[in-house]
Design a protein around this motif. Sequence first.
Motif, mmCIF file in Angstrom:
data_model
loop_
_atom_site.group_PDB
_atom_site.id
_atom_site.type_symbol
_atom_site.label_atom_id
_atom_site.label_comp_id
_atom_site.label_asym_id
_atom_site.label_seq_id
_atom_site.Cartn_x
_atom_site.Cartn_y
_atom_site.Cartn_z
ATOM 1 N N ASN A 172 -4.654 -1.677 -11.114
ATOM 2 C CA ASN A 172 -5.113 -0.975 -9.905
ATOM 3 C C ASN A 172 -3.952 -0.383 -9.097
ATOM 4 O O ASN A 172 -3.873 -0.529 -7.873
ATOM 5 C CB ASN A 172 -6.000 -1.858 -9.017
ATOM 6 N N TYR A 174 -4.379 6.692 -10.746
ATOM 7 C CA TYR A 174 -5.661 7.377 -10.676
ATOM 8 C C TYR A 174 -5.424 8.847 -11.067
ATOM 9 O O TYR A 174 -6.346 9.646 -11.050
ATOM 10 C CB TYR A 174 -6.246 7.328 -9.249
ATOM 11 N N VAL A 209 -15.173 -3.634 -1.966
ATOM 12 C CA VAL A 209 -16.455 -2.920 -2.128
ATOM 13 C C VAL A 209 -17.607 -3.893 -1.915
ATOM 14 O O VAL A 209 -18.564 -3.599 -1.183
ATOM 15 C CB VAL A 209 -16.546 -2.263 -3.519
ATOM 16 N N GLU A 210 -17.505 -5.059 -2.526
ATOM 17 C CA GLU A 210 -18.586 -6.043 -2.406
ATOM 18 C C GLU A 210 -18.794 -6.459 -0.963
ATOM 19 O O GLU A 210 -19.932 -6.568 -0.485
ATOM 20 C CB GLU A 210 -18.282 -7.270 -3.270
ATOM 21 N N VAL A 231 -16.462 5.911 0.151
ATOM 22 C CA VAL A 231 -16.944 6.958 -0.759
ATOM 23 C C VAL A 231 -17.648 6.320 -1.956
ATOM 24 O O VAL A 231 -18.726 6.760 -2.378
ATOM 25 C CB VAL A 231 -15.788 7.866 -1.236
ATOM 26 N N TRP A 232 -17.044 5.261 -2.493
ATOM 27 C CA TRP A 232 -17.680 4.519 -3.593
ATOM 28 C C TRP A 232 -19.052 4.032 -3.163
ATOM 29 O O TRP A 232 -20.050 4.196 -3.874
ATOM 30 C CB TRP A 232 -16.800 3.338 -4.022
ATOM 31 N N GLN A 247 -8.223 -8.289 -10.863
ATOM 32 C CA GLN A 247 -7.449 -7.763 -9.746
ATOM 33 C C GLN A 247 -6.384 -8.780 -9.349
ATOM 34 O O GLN A 247 -6.671 -9.972 -9.213
ATOM 35 C CB GLN A 247 -8.395 -7.481 -8.562
ATOM 36 N N PRO A 293 0.836 -1.208 0.000
ATOM 37 C CA PRO A 293 0.000 0.000 0.000
ATOM 38 C C PRO A 293 0.872 1.260 0.000
ATOM 39 O O PRO A 293 2.018 1.225 0.467
ATOM 40 C CB PRO A 293 -0.790 -0.098 1.317
ATOM 41 N N PRO A 305 -5.357 -0.977 -0.034
ATOM 42 C CA PRO A 305 -4.479 0.188 0.121
ATOM 43 C C PRO A 305 -5.289 1.477 0.252
ATOM 44 O O PRO A 305 -6.441 1.542 -0.203
ATOM 45 C CB PRO A 305 -3.662 0.209 -1.177
ATOM 46 N N GLN A 306 -4.704 2.480 0.859
ATOM 47 C CA GLN A 306 -5.337 3.794 0.871
ATOM 48 C C GLN A 306 -5.338 4.334 -0.550
ATOM 49 O O GLN A 306 -4.471 4.001 -1.352
ATOM 50 C CB GLN A 306 -4.538 4.727 1.791
ATOM 51 N N THR A 336 -5.593 -0.966 5.816
ATOM 52 C CA THR A 336 -4.558 -1.624 5.020
ATOM 53 C C THR A 336 -4.234 -2.992 5.622
ATOM 54 O O THR A 336 -3.428 -3.734 5.057
ATOM 55 C CB THR A 336 -3.267 -0.775 4.984
ATOM 56 N N ARG A 385 -26.996 6.753 -5.919
ATOM 57 C CA ARG A 385 -27.548 6.472 -7.240
ATOM 58 C C ARG A 385 -28.810 5.615 -7.113
ATOM 59 O O ARG A 385 -29.824 5.875 -7.760
ATOM 60 C CB ARG A 385 -26.501 5.752 -8.070
ATOM 61 N N LEU A 428 -14.764 0.456 -11.114
ATOM 62 C CA LEU A 428 -13.838 -0.432 -10.412
ATOM 63 C C LEU A 428 -13.217 -1.355 -11.436
ATOM 64 O O LEU A 428 -13.841 -1.654 -12.445
ATOM 65 C CB LEU A 428 -14.582 -1.311 -9.397
ATOM 66 N N ILE A 429 -12.016 -1.831 -11.127
ATOM 67 C CA ILE A 429 -11.467 -2.903 -11.956
ATOM 68 C C ILE A 429 -12.142 -4.197 -11.515
ATOM 69 O O ILE A 429 -12.220 -4.481 -10.312
ATOM 70 C CB ILE A 429 -9.947 -2.990 -11.780
ATOM 71 N N LEU A 479 -20.793 2.098 -10.978
ATOM 72 C CA LEU A 479 -21.402 2.340 -9.665
ATOM 73 C C LEU A 479 -22.661 1.516 -9.448
ATOM 74 O O LEU A 479 -22.971 1.121 -8.327
ATOM 75 C CB LEU A 479 -21.762 3.827 -9.505
ATOM 76 N N PHE A 527 -10.868 10.443 -8.802
ATOM 77 C CA PHE A 527 -11.613 9.315 -8.248
ATOM 78 C C PHE A 527 -12.257 8.564 -9.401
ATOM 79 O O PHE A 527 -13.104 9.091 -10.120
ATOM 80 C CB PHE A 527 -12.687 9.841 -7.282
ATOM 81 N N LYS A 550 -21.665 6.726 -2.936
ATOM 82 C CA LYS A 550 -22.039 7.194 -4.284
ATOM 83 C C LYS A 550 -22.994 6.195 -4.938
ATOM 84 O O LYS A 550 -23.986 6.563 -5.570
ATOM 85 C CB LYS A 550 -20.797 7.347 -5.170
ATOM 86 N N SER A 551 -22.668 4.920 -4.756
ATOM 87 C CA SER A 551 -23.496 3.862 -5.323
ATOM 88 C C SER A 551 -24.887 3.877 -4.693
ATOM 89 O O SER A 551 -25.910 3.748 -5.373
ATOM 90 C CB SER A 551 -22.801 2.522 -5.112
ATOM 91 N N TYR A 605 -11.183 5.078 0.153
ATOM 92 C CA TYR A 605 -12.036 5.326 -1.008
ATOM 93 C C TYR A 605 -13.257 4.413 -1.085
ATOM 94 O O TYR A 605 -14.259 4.750 -1.711
ATOM 95 C CB TYR A 605 -11.212 5.141 -2.294
ATOM 96 N N VAL A 612 -7.131 3.623 -3.020
ATOM 97 C CA VAL A 612 -7.375 2.587 -4.038
ATOM 98 C C VAL A 612 -8.749 1.990 -3.767
ATOM 99 O O VAL A 612 -9.162 1.861 -2.612
ATOM 100 C CB VAL A 612 -6.286 1.483 -3.960
ATOM 101 N N ILE A 613 -9.472 1.622 -4.837
ATOM 102 C CA ILE A 613 -10.753 0.934 -4.632
ATOM 103 C C ILE A 613 -10.656 -0.461 -5.221
ATOM 104 O O ILE A 613 -10.348 -0.618 -6.400
ATOM 105 C CB ILE A 613 -11.954 1.615 -5.317
ATOM 106 N N ARG A 614 -10.921 -1.463 -4.398
ATOM 107 C CA ARG A 614 -10.911 -2.857 -4.848
ATOM 108 C C ARG A 614 -12.343 -3.376 -4.941
ATOM 109 O O ARG A 614 -13.150 -3.180 -4.023
ATOM 110 C CB ARG A 614 -10.127 -3.736 -3.874
ATOM 111 N N HIS A 615 -12.622 -4.061 -6.046
ATOM 112 C CA HIS A 615 -13.960 -4.603 -6.297
ATOM 113 C C HIS A 615 -14.384 -5.547 -5.184
ATOM 114 O O HIS A 615 -15.509 -5.455 -4.661
ATOM 115 C CB HIS A 615 -13.919 -5.336 -7.656
#
Lengths: 399, 382
Positions: A361, A366, B234-235, B43-44, A322, A237, B225-226, B158, B51, A316-317, A340, A312, B47-48, B40, B228-231
């Motif tokens: 990623n 970014y 997020v899930e 935040v994602w 990943q 990280p 990581p800070q 992290t 929506r 997402l990837i 989103l 931002f 936002k989601s 992040y 960074v957005i990982r799928h």
Amino acid sequence: KTMRLRHFDCLLIRNLILSILSLIVTSTVSLNQISAMKRGAAAFGRTVEALAMKSSSSTLEKVRSVVVVGGTHGNEYTGVWCIRALEEQKKNLKKQYPSLSIDTLLSNPEAHANNQRFVDSDLNRQFTLEKLLQNARDTVEAKQAKILNERLGPKEDPSTDIVVDLHSTTSNMGISLIVPEGDDIMTLAAAYVAHKCKAEVKCGVHIVVHPYPDRTSRPSLSSCGKCGFTIEVGPVPQGVLRHDGVQHTQTALRIFLQFLQDYNTIGLPRMQQQVSECYDHSQKINCWRSAPAQQEGEMSGKIPWPKMLGNFPLVLIHESLQDQDFVKPVKKGDPLFVELDGTIIPYNGSHGDSVHLMFINEGGYYYASSGSGISVVVPTFYELKTGKFVVEDEPATIH
Amino acid sequence: MLKIRSFFSSFLLLFISQSVADASSPMRVTIVGGTHGNEYTGVWCIKSLDRRLSSSESTSTNNNNNNNPKKLYPHLEISTLLGNPQAHQENKRFVDEDLNRQFSYKALVEEFSSSLESKRAREINQLLGPKNFDEKNCNSDATKTTSDVVIIDLHTTTTNMGVTLIVGEGDPLMTRCAAYIVQKLRSSDDNRVSVLMHTHKDQKSRPNVASIVPHGLSIEVGPVPQGVIRHDVVEKTQQALEAALEFLERTQQQQQQQQTHPDELEKELRQSFPNGQVPCYRSAPAKRAGEMSSKIPWPCDSQNLNFPAWMVHKSVQDADFQEIEKGDPLFVDLDGKVIPYDGSHGSPVLLMFINEGGYYYSSSGTGISVAVRDKYSLETGK
């Protein structure tokens, strides 16, 4: 030698034009005309000197000055730790590598103090000859590049033989050794280091070759020296020190310095032979060639983020990609991004029907200043002796 | 036994119903993301969610309507909030000081700082609170209809903590909510999910955003990581969040039906936690300024106080919620010398937040967090 002279002819003409242009440009500015003309003249003079000297880009008989750089991206803490550790070991370094004069350098202290990748713009994109001659000092990094250019270079005729730049990535790239096409010593070093590293570490080890045969057009900090070598370790990280990341970096660095020491001892032809033996007497070394740069800011070609809100990403990837750097190619139609609302955006084949990816990623990507998106790479070979890509009829197999 | 159990569960329901707004008005739930600007994922997720919430207002496909939180959770009034917009804009944890430490009595009321986060804390307190520091009333804010009742604060780390649900002690609503999420997530593959209970003695000493209202929950997911957005992360966050909303919705529904229907939620929870006790981790009480809970600190570089002089040893890296003993390797210095654990927090000791990037900052409390294994009661949240 004839080939090199022709190359230098072109280089001279190009640099003369650039010098003249920079003189014209700076002299049309009302302020500081005299000092601008002086700078232009100095650049012109250096260019002429460079021509008069031997080749500054390859086949040094011996390498002497080595600068190990950390913190080019201020939040890549691994490199900063490693140069601090080296500083503690100065006496031992002299004993271990007696033919080398090794120094360390924290290249972006302001960004590092702020735990940022950069303050204004990516430092590792500031070192093309064009940018350095422009003499812009409008960003923190542009100013810092000039300072570093004086310390390590100047670019046209560097005072430093070897610049090795320590980086880390949030992506799963193991130990990636990044070298430029056509630098015969550095590509030889990469082959040597890759082979030895694989015996010591469990993570993936990869050689990445950027297609920049002309050193003056390379934007990276490491291109400030006669020869440049980048050690990229991940995943780590940003703003964090991982023991395994540090150890991987130190392993690669130690072996690299050993290569230089051995190179000085036995010379280029025997070193080439030794490395060839590591690869079953092959004259070709398998590597990854990065796609040519297309967007502003990027070092090499990328699949850009389709949607951003400032820095931002609004995608997402996809999790299937990943951590699959170098390993899993993405084919046209495969899931690539996720929006989103969960909609999947498939890969549209823009870089080819099936492509490999790296820097998947990477947090730094970014940012438009670094070239945003996912890097594209192609498995191929380079010639052990020249570091130039081999043109193959069939695509290289992945090792 | 069954009669006694159902008596207790009815009593519990009654108790809970006292501590939420009138059953006929929806329960207000605010989901906060970006309290730490470089996390992040949160935040994602907001936002989601935004929506999905706004999709009901336009003509949309059937899919969107089925996904609309207003339809899924009709008894909840859901809103979102970006915790630290300036820090998020700059991709930093915070600008001046950790926002998630600004809500104790000392920080919010007594000490008047001009830091960006101090100002923002007062803004958020106005928006979502105001925080009631009276210890006795902390669970019975039913009369304050203008204030939000539930805050769910989304965080990432992290470190290798999987999904960690962070609750305060003594709030049966959110501790039951946490248990519900554990139950839900454990049924799917590859989901390490834990409950972490912070044991601040009262509302005055709780410094985090989630403590503004009577019922707060933090969802902490890692490793990521800070910046960074990982799928996958997020899930996991969204799964935990949806489970929380589902629980709150069902709780509200049950209140309306309490006389006519048995407590289904209680039955389900008892299936996973038959003796009414939920295993959890309890953080050690904070000792130093800035920390939320006790830590094993590391020394910092003399020239850069945010850069460690010691690095976390690889044998401990990624070993969150595992124990180490006095003498085990803990840190490594610049020369590669191993520094063993000195036993200062007892031996064996359980570690978490092992190498959290945010804990390189004294404003957040530097070091590695220490916890113990414990359990809490479904009835009392203690």
